[in-house]
Design an enzyme around this catalytic site. Sequence first.
Site, short mmCIF file in Angstrom:
data_model
loop_
_atom_site.label_atom_id
_atom_site.label_comp_id
_atom_site.label_asym_id
_atom_site.label_seq_id
_atom_site.Cartn_x
_atom_site.Cartn_y
_atom_site.Cartn_z
CB SER A 122 -0.95 0.00 1.19
OG SER A 122 -2.11 -0.75 0.89
CE LYS A 125 -4.60 2.25 -0.40
NZ LYS A 125 -3.98 0.92 -0.27
CB SER A 308 -4.45 1.28 4.02
OG SER A 308 -3.55 0.84 3.03
#
Length: 486
Positions: A122, A125, A308
């Site tokens: 993640s 991102k 997240s």
Amino acid sequence: MRRVMVASAVAATLVAVGGYATADVLDLVPGVLTLDRPAGASTPGARTPAADLLPTPSTSAGVLAADGSDAPVPTAAGLARAVAAASGDPDLRKGLGVSVRDGVTGDELWSLAGSTPRPPASTAKLLAALAVAETLDLGARVPTTVVAPAGSSELVLVARGDMLLAPGAGDATAVAGHAGLADLADDVAAALTADGRTRVGLRLDLSFAPGPRVPPSWNPHDVRDGFAGPVLMTGLTTTRATPTRPSPARPEAVVASTFAKLLASRGVKATLRDEKGWTAPAPTAAVELGRVESATYGELLSLALDESDNSLAESLVRQAAATADAPTTGAGANAAFIRGRLEAAGVPTTGLVLRDASGLSPGQAVAPATLSGVLGLAVRGEPEQFRDVVARLPVSGLSGTLRGRFAAKATRDVLGVPRAKTGTLRAGSALAGTTVDADGRPLTFVVQVNGFPRTYDGTLRARAALDRVVAAITRCGCGAAASGSG
């Protein structure tokens, strides 16, 4: 005098999640720390001044300038020694990648295998966040409107990207649920009844930013288990996917039916039209009967990073792409848009393999140099609003996906200082964010690791190893004067 960091001695226990299978489940489950954020730490919904890009540890009197520009710059040799001392786990040595930058100038100070791509999980991102910040006005808000075409008994609920509508009244202090369907229904019903209309048809306009309902590169089990949900331009807080509550298959239908019920309770019977017509845009000359607006794009983006949220990240990138007149419908459209924005900003992309905007898809690879380059842009304020996004990253031990981190004996002395985006997959783990070292110098860091056993215990070890490395960078005090004194 070197700064003395004062941190909480409160112990924290990692929350075990049975059946752990995929990305960020451990980071999504809150830890037991319930401490308030320290003064100056930002919260979603509050603009963070540029000067507060990096947190500052508690210090003794007579400290250096608040922005750290007068503090010694860590040497490459000092950082290398600090990281080596924290890399005792033999599995960590197999696949460790690190990049550290000066938080004042944005220049890279030291790297280890910085050009080697690894699974970003993640932390991808952050790449998505740059693409959004480069494209959208982060102070703008997402409207949800209801319009009435001239000469028609139909109403059209026009969706433009707010996936976090409250099913009731909106909450002006919240990010999720900032805009409420009940408030929209109040305005629409008042306008209709004033005109003597109590029976209407109702459809949605989902024409903005079309694309795959579920990115084809995602594992369907992740959607089934609530780690992600459909990527749409509308949705309710109650249909948002979580690991304990998967999203319904068609959240947009829940929005429509909920709105129809709200109108009915206000004396207007709304008959839902066939979903086949929901992709058609509302007529441009239609009269607006009601409007509600989301939290700002900046607040939505910070929420996606803080928690997240895979679906929200994908939706925001798709909205940015549509705003830039870039393709949104292809399987890799979001990934292609992000890559284009990275290249335009001069971020190194050697070895970059992107398949989505969230980091959830398997088979992705990002080098520390790429993530570090993005953080360097934040330091330099390129763009300035991206600096604000990075300033809102979760605080270690206190908020978001870092709430349960840095509480072990080996790292609790830096608790509350590093801020970071987490990334946790069995294939690899990562942390990327900001800190302040023991000399008071602001730094950015990227730490990635793969090669640990792909088991539950292996994933826990990888996370703990990353925390130890970041703690070592934070407590380093590796400036030239300190290094020269031995």
